[in-house]
Design a protein around this motif. Structure first.
Motif, mmCIF file in Angstrom:
data_model
loop_
_atom_site.group_PDB
_atom_site.id
_atom_site.type_symbol
_atom_site.label_atom_id
_atom_site.label_comp_id
_atom_site.label_asym_id
_atom_site.label_seq_id
_atom_site.Cartn_x
_atom_site.Cartn_y
_atom_site.Cartn_z
ATOM 1 N N HIS A 96 -9.103 -11.565 -11.222
ATOM 2 C CA HIS A 96 -8.263 -11.330 -9.902
ATOM 3 C C HIS A 96 -9.018 -10.521 -9.253
ATOM 4 O O HIS A 96 -9.779 -9.644 -9.690
ATOM 5 N N PRO A 97 -9.006 -10.981 -7.730
ATOM 6 C CA PRO A 97 -9.619 -10.018 -6.493
ATOM 7 C C PRO A 97 -9.384 -8.399 -6.702
ATOM 8 O O PRO A 97 -10.209 -7.894 -6.607
ATOM 9 N N LEU A 98 -8.161 -8.412 -6.874
ATOM 10 C CA LEU A 98 -7.667 -6.781 -7.141
ATOM 11 C C LEU A 98 -8.440 -5.920 -8.204
ATOM 12 O O LEU A 98 -8.593 -4.780 -8.123
ATOM 13 N N ARG A 99 -8.850 -6.832 -9.313
ATOM 14 C CA ARG A 99 -9.580 -6.062 -10.248
ATOM 15 C C ARG A 99 -11.071 -5.716 -9.867
ATOM 16 O O ARG A 99 -11.745 -4.615 -10.033
ATOM 17 N N GLN A 100 -11.453 -6.504 -8.686
ATOM 18 C CA GLN A 100 -12.850 -6.114 -7.967
ATOM 19 C C GLN A 100 -12.863 -5.395 -7.048
ATOM 20 O O GLN A 100 -13.550 -4.362 -6.384
ATOM 21 N N HIS A 101 -11.380 -5.232 -6.443
ATOM 22 C CA HIS A 101 -11.060 -4.469 -5.014
ATOM 23 C C HIS A 101 -9.888 -3.575 -5.390
ATOM 24 O O HIS A 101 -8.927 -3.809 -4.671
ATOM 25 N N PRO A 102 -9.803 -2.689 -6.289
ATOM 26 C CA PRO A 102 -8.547 -2.133 -6.567
ATOM 27 C C PRO A 102 -7.983 -1.202 -5.229
ATOM 28 O O PRO A 102 -6.882 -0.954 -5.333
ATOM 29 N N GLU A 103 -9.075 -0.804 -4.380
ATOM 30 C CA GLU A 103 -8.757 -0.018 -3.151
ATOM 31 C C GLU A 103 -7.806 -0.966 -2.339
ATOM 32 O O GLU A 103 -7.210 -0.394 -1.366
ATOM 33 N N TRP A 104 -7.765 -2.338 -2.456
ATOM 34 C CA TRP A 104 -6.792 -3.130 -1.527
ATOM 35 C C TRP A 104 -5.480 -3.238 -1.913
ATOM 36 O O TRP A 104 -4.591 -3.747 -1.310
ATOM 37 N N ALA A 105 -5.225 -2.870 -3.544
ATOM 38 C CA ALA A 105 -3.843 -2.981 -3.957
ATOM 39 C C ALA A 105 -2.935 -2.015 -3.552
ATOM 40 O O ALA A 105 -3.001 -0.764 -3.540
ATOM 41 N N VAL A 106 -1.397 -2.323 -3.419
ATOM 42 C CA VAL A 106 -0.535 -1.566 -3.305
ATOM 43 C C VAL A 106 0.643 -1.854 -4.091
ATOM 44 O O VAL A 106 0.993 -3.022 -4.110
ATOM 45 N N THR A 107 1.137 -1.038 -4.824
ATOM 46 C CA THR A 107 2.333 -1.398 -5.416
ATOM 47 C C THR A 107 3.818 -0.951 -4.950
ATOM 48 O O THR A 107 3.839 0.191 -4.496
ATOM 49 N N PHE A 108 4.641 -2.023 -5.098
ATOM 50 C CA PHE A 108 5.964 -1.646 -4.164
ATOM 51 C C PHE A 108 7.197 -2.234 -5.051
ATOM 52 O O PHE A 108 7.045 -3.421 -5.482
ATOM 53 N N PRO A 109 8.237 -1.562 -5.093
ATOM 54 C CA PRO A 109 9.320 -2.067 -5.991
ATOM 55 C C PRO A 109 9.820 -3.562 -5.318
ATOM 56 O O PRO A 109 9.574 -3.838 -4.208
ATOM 57 N N LYS A 110 10.302 -4.161 -6.256
ATOM 58 C CA LYS A 110 10.830 -5.762 -6.045
ATOM 59 C C LYS A 110 12.225 -5.631 -5.309
ATOM 60 O O LYS A 110 12.788 -6.567 -4.487
ATOM 61 N N GLY A 111 12.914 -4.298 -5.425
ATOM 62 C CA GLY A 111 14.393 -4.405 -4.746
ATOM 63 C C GLY A 111 15.206 -4.487 -6.102
ATOM 64 O O GLY A 111 16.394 -3.937 -5.782
ATOM 65 N N GLY A 112 14.879 -5.177 -7.243
ATOM 66 C CA GLY A 112 15.662 -5.019 -8.396
ATOM 67 C C GLY A 112 15.005 -4.411 -9.595
ATOM 68 O O GLY A 112 14.352 -3.113 -9.051
ATOM 69 N N LYS A 113 14.539 -4.960 -10.509
ATOM 70 C CA LYS A 113 13.656 -4.318 -11.437
ATOM 71 C C LYS A 113 12.513 -4.658 -11.342
ATOM 72 O O LYS A 113 11.746 -5.706 -10.752
ATOM 73 N N GLY A 114 11.733 -3.695 -11.661
ATOM 74 C CA GLY A 114 10.038 -4.101 -11.637
ATOM 75 C C GLY A 114 9.499 -3.674 -10.264
ATOM 76 O O GLY A 114 10.010 -3.559 -9.003
ATOM 77 N N SER A 115 8.263 -4.387 -10.197
ATOM 78 C CA SER A 115 7.376 -4.142 -8.775
ATOM 79 C C SER A 115 6.622 -5.274 -8.689
ATOM 80 O O SER A 115 6.238 -5.925 -9.537
ATOM 81 N N ARG A 116 5.921 -5.549 -7.533
ATOM 82 C CA ARG A 116 4.983 -6.435 -7.251
ATOM 83 C C ARG A 116 3.708 -5.620 -6.561
ATOM 84 O O ARG A 116 3.675 -4.442 -6.167
ATOM 85 N N LEU A 117 2.624 -6.384 -6.572
ATOM 86 C CA LEU A 117 1.247 -6.111 -6.078
ATOM 87 C C LEU A 117 1.137 -6.533 -4.845
ATOM 88 O O LEU A 117 1.214 -8.155 -4.732
ATOM 89 N N TYR A 118 0.685 -5.907 -3.857
ATOM 90 C CA TYR A 118 0.424 -6.608 -2.310
ATOM 91 C C TYR A 118 -1.000 -6.430 -2.062
ATOM 92 O O TYR A 118 -1.462 -5.228 -2.506
ATOM 93 N N TYR A 119 -1.572 -7.046 -1.293
ATOM 94 C CA TYR A 119 -2.728 -6.908 -0.503
ATOM 95 C C TYR A 119 -2.483 -5.944 0.600
ATOM 96 O O TYR A 119 -1.281 -6.358 1.432
#
Length: 524
Positions: A173-196
């Motif tokens: 996954h590209p975010l393994r190579q560029h972790p500085e691009w990743a943002v974690t944010f809640p889904k609004g329900g349970k859990g969260s997603r990763l975003y560029y």
């Protein structure tokens, strides 16, 4: 995963790839400017009768995220995946549609072999990155085209993964190579997603490149975004991009202004880069239906709902006014008379937004709401909405989503399809995009065979290869559009009484411009 180089070299590589793929597939020859040596006169009449040529985009979204529509579940074998997709195209044809909008990048993944993204888990299994061993994207596009349906590749630009834990990403996954691009944010329900992170220019460029890869490799008709840029707000949470704002936000009075500018750049750059790569590919976005409320901004709509300008930093009105889009599809997912967001008030507002621009207005229709309480318990609600659309400069509708069209709850889909989609329609022409009208086809057969009706056959004329054909039949004082096809035969099964009939077969370029036509009479 080997990442392709970025920057100027990447643009040249993508253009070269597009040329190679186009030549190898034997696609329609294209001219960015008309050839002065060829003067193809577009069809204007048939047997002396004016053409009745309805122009209306009719489509449905085919969602892949969480297997909403297709495939029905992850990990199906190739033949079942193909069979299910053909079923959706059958449905599109049955309901009079002429376009499909298929989600091919639902969450930073891909439905094609990509150098920028892992294979989608929704296709291949429970883990991103598993290869299906065949080319789904080529199949998706070619099957749609075989039925003369436009294929719009639907992308979610900044979603990187359905999981918010980087440790769960595949090693490629590209975010393994560029972790500085990743943002974690809640889904609004349970859990969260990763975003560029939209605020990092290198991440934005990477996301653009990942989508342009599909445009270069495949014969798509459109690039399509929905309403996900910055995520929708979650109470008590702010998108954690302080570091990016500190590094890249110089000159902006507020973080909100900077975020809007980030999204604006993505939209503007994608439009430019798509057109540089393939000038005939359309670019459109389906945003949340409210830009701003009039109580906030005098230019806003008479509504009281969430404002995309402020909540998700999508300046949708600006995109239209600057003509960074070829079409816009506001999601007007509310009923007529809804006090917070009235369909009958938003429709004229959006019509005014596109006024004096070249941007076509389609409406996102809420088939998924049919059967809910209140106004949506009336099967006539969508019928009334489509009727209202016809009173404004609306060029078509897209229905969410395919499984709701198939479900036909309360008979609502059958009702509006009978009232508004019973006759075929051509996709509206986009006058600012380069036409390439083909020469008239040569009719090679016109015969009547009793109960089987009238059979027409033809072959392409000289000049550019047609993308499809429109068949017209003289009906009283007009020549009525009765069929569109990518084939070279058509059977009129409506002929039931003796008599002579007149038809015209007209060639279409890939942007649905009419070229030359050939007329033929069939004796009774």
């Amino acid at each position: 995963m080997a990442l392709l180089p970025t920057g100027r070299h990447q643009v040249h590589l993508a253009v070269a790839l597009a040329i190679v793929v186009t030549l190898s597939m034997g696609l329609v020859r294209w001219q960015t400017r008309p050839d002065p040596a060829r003067q193809v006169v577009a069809t204007a009449s048939c047997a002396g009768r004016p053409l009745d040529t309805p122009r209306q985009l009719r489509g449905m979204w085919i969602a892949t995220v969480s297997n909403i529509d297709w495939p029905s579940r992850p990990g199906l074998d190739q033949e079942q995946v193909k069979s299910e997709y053909r079923g959706w195209l059958d449905l599109a044809q049955q309901r009079g549609h002429n376009a499909v909008f298929v989600q091919v990048r639902p969450s930073g993944d891909a439905f094609w072999e990509s150098s920028y993204a892992p294979w989608s888990r929704w296709l291949t299994g429970r883990t991103d990155g598993l290869s299906p061993g065949w080319d789904p994207m080529e199949f998706l596009v070619s099957e749609a085209h075989a039925r003369n349906l436009e294929f719009h590749a639907w992308f979610n630009p900044y979603k990187a993964s359905q999981t918010g834990n980087p440790a769960e990403l595949p090693a490629s996954h590209p975010l393994r190579q560029h972790p500085e691009w990743a943002v974690t944010f809640p889904k609004g329900g349970k859990g969260s997603r990763l975003y560029y992170n939209p605020g990092i220019p290198e991440a934005r460029k990477f996301v653009e490149d990942s989508m342009l890869e599909a445009v270069a490799k495949y014969d798509v008709d459109g690039v399509h975004f929905d309403d996900f840029f910055y995520p929708y707000p979650v109470k008590g949470q702010d998108f954690p991009d302080d570091a990016a704002f500190k590094q890249h936000g110089a000159g902006f009075a507020t973080k909100a202004d900077w975020r809007r500018d980030n999204v604006n750049k993505l939209v503007k750059e994608m439009n430019q880069r798509v057109k540089e790569l393939k000038p005939w590919v359309k670019f459109g976005i389906s945003p949340f239906g409210i830009w701003r409320n009039r109580t906030t901004d005098s230019l806003g709509s008479p509504t009281r709902g969430l404002q995309s300008y402020d909540a998700i930093y999508a300046d949708t009105r600006l995109w239209v006014k600057e003509e960074w889009l070829d079409y816009i599809v506001p999601q007007l997912y509310w009923h007529i008379g809804f006090d917070i967001a009235d369909y009958a008030k938003l429709l004229p507002w959006w019509s005014d937004v596109v006024k004096d621009t070249r941007v076509q207005l389609y409406i996102g229709q809420a088939d998924y709401r049919v059967g809910q309480k209140g106004a949506w318990s009336d099967p006539a609600e969508l019928d009334r909405q489509l009727a209202l659309n016809s009173k404004y400069p609306v060029s078509g509708s897209i229905h969410f989503s395919a499984r709701q069209v198939r479900a036909d709850r309360l008979g609502a889909v059958s009702r509006y399809a009978t009232a508004h989609y019973a006759r075929p329609a051509l996709v509206p022409v986009m006058g600012h995009m380069p036409p390439n009208p083909p020469d008239a086809p040569e009719v090679t057969e016109a015969s009547r065979d009793g109960a089987n009706g009238v059979t027409l056959a033809w072959r392409a004329g000289d000049g550019p290869r047609p993308a499809g054909y429109a068949v017209f039949k003289v009906d009283g004082e007009t020549a009525r559009l009765v069929a569109t096809t990518r084939g070279t035969t058509w059977v009129d099964r409506t002929v039931g009484t003796p008599g002579a009939y007149s038809y015209c077969v007209a060639a279409l370029d890939r942007l649905w411009n009419l070229g030359g036509s050939s007329e033929v009479d069939v004796a009774g």
